[in-house]
Motif scaffolding. Structure first.
Motif, PDB file in Angstrom:
ATOM      1  N   UNK A   1       0.827  -1.205   0.000  1.00  0.00           N
ATOM      2  CA  UNK A   1       0.000   0.000   0.000  1.00  0.00           C
ATOM      3  C   UNK A   1       0.872   1.270   0.000  1.00  0.00           C
ATOM      4  N   UNK A   2       1.306   1.646  -1.173  1.00  0.00           N
ATOM      5  CA  UNK A   2       2.132   2.837  -1.326  1.00  0.00           C
ATOM      6  C   UNK A   2       2.392   3.109  -2.796  1.00  0.00           C
ATOM      7  N   UNK A   3       3.004   4.251  -3.107  1.00  0.00           N
ATOM      8  CA  UNK A   3       3.300   4.573  -4.500  1.00  0.00           C
ATOM      9  C   UNK A   3       4.468   3.734  -5.022  1.00  0.00           C
ATOM     10  N   UNK A   4       4.282   2.968  -6.101  1.00  0.00           N
ATOM     11  CA  UNK A   4       5.423   2.233  -6.659  1.00  0.00           C
ATOM     12  C   UNK A   4       6.563   3.182  -7.012  1.00  0.00           C
ATOM     13  N   UNK A   5       7.774   2.798  -6.663  1.00  0.00           N
ATOM     14  CA  UNK A   5       8.936   3.631  -7.002  1.00  0.00           C
ATOM     15  C   UNK A   5       9.120   3.592  -8.515  1.00  0.00           C
TER      16      UNK A   5
ATOM     17  N   UNK B   1       3.937   8.620 -16.138  1.00  0.00           N
ATOM     18  CA  UNK B   1       3.428   8.646 -14.765  1.00  0.00           C
ATOM     19  C   UNK B   1       1.921   8.873 -14.773  1.00  0.00           C
ATOM     20  N   UNK B   2       1.193   8.340 -13.788  1.00  0.00           N
ATOM     21  CA  UNK B   2       1.712   7.570 -12.651  1.00  0.00           C
ATOM     22  C   UNK B   2       1.958   6.115 -13.002  1.00  0.00           C
ATOM     23  N   UNK B   3       2.927   5.512 -12.306  1.00  0.00           N
ATOM     24  CA  UNK B   3       3.037   4.058 -12.313  1.00  0.00           C
ATOM     25  C   UNK B   3       1.969   3.569 -11.341  1.00  0.00           C
ATOM     26  N   UNK B   4       0.901   3.027 -11.903  1.00  0.00           N
ATOM     27  CA  UNK B   4      -0.266   2.689 -11.088  1.00  0.00           C
ATOM     28  C   UNK B   4       0.002   1.495 -10.172  1.00  0.00           C
ATOM     29  N   UNK B   5      -0.466   1.603  -8.948  1.00  0.00           N
ATOM     30  CA  UNK B   5      -0.435   0.470  -8.032  1.00  0.00           C
ATOM     31  C   UNK B   5      -1.476  -0.535  -8.508  1.00  0.00           C
ATOM     32  N   UNK B   6      -1.063  -1.754  -8.854  1.00  0.00           N
ATOM     33  CA  UNK B   6      -2.029  -2.712  -9.417  1.00  0.00           C
ATOM     34  C   UNK B   6      -3.048  -3.192  -8.385  1.00  0.00           C
TER      35      UNK B   6
END
Length: 791
Positions: free
Chosen positions: A419-423, A441-446
């Motif tokens: 649970x956080x923003x992917x680096x 961007x954003x690299x979406x959290x799947x």
């Protein structure tokens, strides 16, 4: 009797529908940015400590709005990160599903009820892609500037949270969130180079209008130490052990070296016949927390490695030990032991029968002697003063040089959680480390149900092949994504910037609005965030300033750190069953009573003791306010007008200096006088409501409307027109007799010396001191103080 339930609902509805505190950020004439620390939506609701902080901040914002400022008071939710994720795991819900429900409850059932002047149109949520797109963008800016790097390092690992922690998130060797003892792991992690800013972070504290307690916490954490680095060659090898010391003047007293058990050179120094002993020793050390290891009173343990170093000035052989009291993360992880002049070295030497050599002049009975002085037994430097030797340290020997070290370490931002923003980093076998292009961007959290950390040291995202496997932006070949997410303290290190442009899809914030509204004018929150959020926010702001993105380098002009609440004399805890839920008081006492009591129960900057009896008293006080407001209108006494003039000045001073309890006390004194009046002028009632409005908004809105006011009372302006009455007010003059403070007398302004003395003679207790002799001398500063010499 004041019907708080119906009146509070009425004005809560008005705030909701009319949005009187929505700010035209672009066209505001007198901007004032009033910030409070946004909450983690990580529990069943906001507790009383949260409310204490939010209301204390809002009091200041309401006061500034009454003064005519366009007050921008935004709020949002620090929704990503370990707090929210662990709460979701605890209750068995997916964080992506639970977090929105928590936010809705926080917003609708709590924050919208407490009367704060929030501009809800600027709400932010750190777990929304519209927000974390720009968190990732900031990561990329730091990476491109060389301020973000991936490196192997021994890091703090929380076995319970199953993630790496930054140094600042470890308190006394334990996870700051769950209190589990941390362990050490060698891992490849992303770090921000905050240490490059150590001196600036330290120096800038001098010019900040911050609570001194907060500044001292930061000074201590940065921990700048001036001294020397000394290299000790290891006998029969090309290895050198580097130590840092703040007392190079004691170098001739070194009788052994002590290394941290985790020091990278230890395994090379341990002789083969001692290796099994060292393995046992290392395991015992791993069970200790930092506080235990560094305690001055605890008996120290260690072992001899079997190796020797060579003293660079004398050529003597020096035994090399490992000791549990030396930490690898402090200094160089190695200590030159001078037992005659250091308490821990002395205790260690006594325990293991090691040599103690005195090199600073003192009575041998006083060892360990830790002060500076005259050097003895120090070769050609015998007779030198410690300070002179230190000042000339760079000319002593090629293996000795002046140096500065810091307690502050680079900020580890990698987290092995879901649970956080992917680096935003990609790894390519051909191209190496490749930043995600900004346009991607954003690299979406799947979205996934496989999100529980397994303790392997890898993020749950590493198990998601669809997420991991990607294409290299440089060469177009197969590549893999970084699977760690970033520390949620990165989310909160810049949120105050996003508030001014929460819906901007093309940039993190509008630079023109930033110039108008930033830096933040007043920030109020808990001192527990001094080493985490506040330090990181300062670093990110400085970095963005250096990159030409921000026009300022310090984010918060003023910061006030408040105290903590206890309940009935004890710290609140679930085990004691004394946790205070603010909602419990909304129906029994009312929001105004809760707000006013929280601000009255003690000094806001020190904290207070929450007691139900105090809540009852404030409820009665508000009923008396209502009684005064409903008195027949008519000419008030001159004395009451004078009292209002005094009250306005006291409340102004008290709120400006965050002394909220004394502001409320002054209003209570006015009410005590006002209830005696048969009739009271309309304007006095309205001005009373203005003074109380920062603390008890709803009753004051109702009084303002009842007396003919339109819209919110906060647009009606701060009370004015009482200067002529203020000049009629009495003053309190401290009375000293023979240099000792004996009391005070109240008298009209500009009273003569004779008048003051007559007043003193009329006070039985003070007259007692005068009657002990004859008045020989009087020193009188008009309206300020009088000192009478009696013999």
């Amino acid at each position: 009797m004041y019907d708080f339930k119906s009146i509070e609902k009425k004005w809560q509805k008005y705030y909701e529908e009319e949005e009187p505190f929505k700010v035209d950020l672009k066209n505001a004439k007198k901007p004032f940015y009033n910030l409070m620390m946004f909450p983690y939506p990580s529990a069943s609701g906001l507790h009383i400590g949260n409310m204490y902080s939010f209301i204390g901040s809002d009091v200041y914002g309401r006061y500034k709005k009454l003064q005519g400022y366009d007050v921008f008071e935004p709020i949002g939710f620090d929704a990503f990160g370990i707090h929210s994720e662990n709460y979701a795991l605890k209750v068995g819900e997916h964080p992506a599903k639970l977090t929105p429900k928590s936010i809705k409850y926080f917003r609708d059932e709590q924050l919208k009820k407490i009367g704060n002047i929030y501009d809800w149109s600027s709400e932010v949520n750190t777990s929304s892609p519209e927000y974390y797109k720009w968190t990732q963008w900031i990561f990329l800016q730091l990476y491109k500037a060389g301020l973000a790097e991936k490196k192997n390092s021994e890091v703090n690992w929380c076995p319970s949270c199953k993630t790496v922690l930054a140094d600042e998130q470890v308190i006394d060797g334990k996870c700051e969130r769950c209190s589990t003892e941390i362990t050490k792991r060698e891992m490849s992690q992303w770090f921000f180079k905050i240490t490059k800013y150590a001196d600036r972070l330290l120096e800038n504290l001098e010019k900040l209008d911050w609570t001194e307690t907060t500044k001292n916490i930061q000074r201590s954490w940065i921990g700048r130490s001036e001294g020397a680095k000394i290299r000790f060659p290891v006998e029969n090898s090309d290895i050198e052990i580097e130590v840092f010391t703040t007392r190079p003047d004691t170098i001739y007293g070194v009788t052994y070296l002590t290394l941290a058990p985790e020091h990278k050179l230890v395994k090379k120094l341990i002789k083969e016949d001692k290796f099994s002993q060292f393995e046992e020793f290392l395991e015992s050390v791993k069970k200790m927390d930092v506080a235990t290891r560094t305690s001055k009173t605890r008996p120290k343990t260690g072992m001899f490695t079997g190796s020797y170093a060579i003293h660079p000035l004398t050529g003597e052989r020096i035994p090399i030990w490992v000791g549990d009291y030396v930490l690898v993360e402090y200094g160089t992880g190695a200590v030159m032991a001078v037992p005659a002049h250091d308490e821990r070295d002395y205790a260690f030497a006594k325990k293991y029968g090691l040599e103690i050599k005195q090199v600073i002049e003192c009575d041998p009975e006083d060892l360990p002697y830790t002060e500076k002085g005259i050097m003895i037994n120090s070769g050609p430097y015998t007779g030198w003063k410690s300070e002179d030797f230190i000042a000339n340290i760079d000319s002593v020997h090629e293996k000795i040089e002046s140096a500065v070290t810091y307690h502050l370490h680079d900020w580890c931002v990698s987290r092995q959680r879901y649970w956080g923003p992917p680096i935003p980093i990609i790894y390519c076998d051909k191209c190496g480390i490749v930043p995600v292009p900004e346009e991607d961007l954003p690299v979406l959290l799947p979205e996934t149900d496989d999100y529980i950390p397994d303790g392997s040291g890898k993020s749950p995202l590493a198990r998601n092949e669809e997420f991991v496997n990607t294409t290299c932006p440089k060469c177009g070949g197969p590549a893999k994504r970084e699977t760690d997410v970033s520390d949620n303290f990165l989310d909160s290190a810049w949120y105050f910037l996003r508030y001014i442009s929460p819906h901007d899809q093309d940039r993190p914030f509008d630079p023109e609005l930033a110039k108008k509204w930033l830096p933040v004018d007043m920030y109020i929150g808990g001192n527990e965030h001094a080493n985490l959020h506040l330090m990181y926010a300062r670093f990110i702001t400085m970095a963005l300033h250096d990159l030409g993105i921000l026009h300022f380098e310090e984010p918060f002009k003023s910061f006030r750190g408040h105290g903590l609440i206890i309940k009935d004399g004890e710290k609140m805890s679930k085990s004691k069953g004394n946790i205070v839920n603010p909602n419990d008081y909304f129906d029994t006492h009312g929001v105004d009573a809760l707000r006013t009591y929280l601000m009255f129960m003690g000094s806001f900057l020190e904290g207070g003791d929450f007691r139900d009896s105090g809540m009852d008293a404030i409820k009665r006080f508000l009923n008396r306010v209502w009684e005064v407001a409903n008195k027949p209108e008519g000419e008030s006494s001159l004395q009451l007008k004078i009292k209002m003039a005094e009250t306005i000045k006291k409340v102004e001073y008290s709120i400006e200096n965050i002394k909220y309890n004394t502001a409320i006390a002054a209003i209570m004194e006015f009410i005590n006088e006002a209830v005696k009046e048969e009739r009271i002028e309309r304007q006095l009632v309205v001005d009373l409501a203005k003074l109380l409005a920062p603390f008890a908004p709803f009753i004051c809105e109702e009084i303002h409307e009842m007396k003919g006011g339109k819209g919110t009372i906060l647009n009606a302006g701060w009370p004015t027109g009482y200067d002529k009455y203020l000049s009629m007010a009495d003053v309190e003059i401290p009375v000293q007799i023979n240099g000792k403070m004996r009391g005070k007398v109240k008298i009209h302004q500009k009273a003569s010396e004779d008048e003051v003395i007559e007043k003193i003679k009329g006070d039985e207790r003070l007259a007692h001191y005068l009657n002990k002799g004859e008045i020989r001398k009087v020193i009188y500063v008009q309206d300020k103080i009088i000192n009478i010499i009696v013999k």
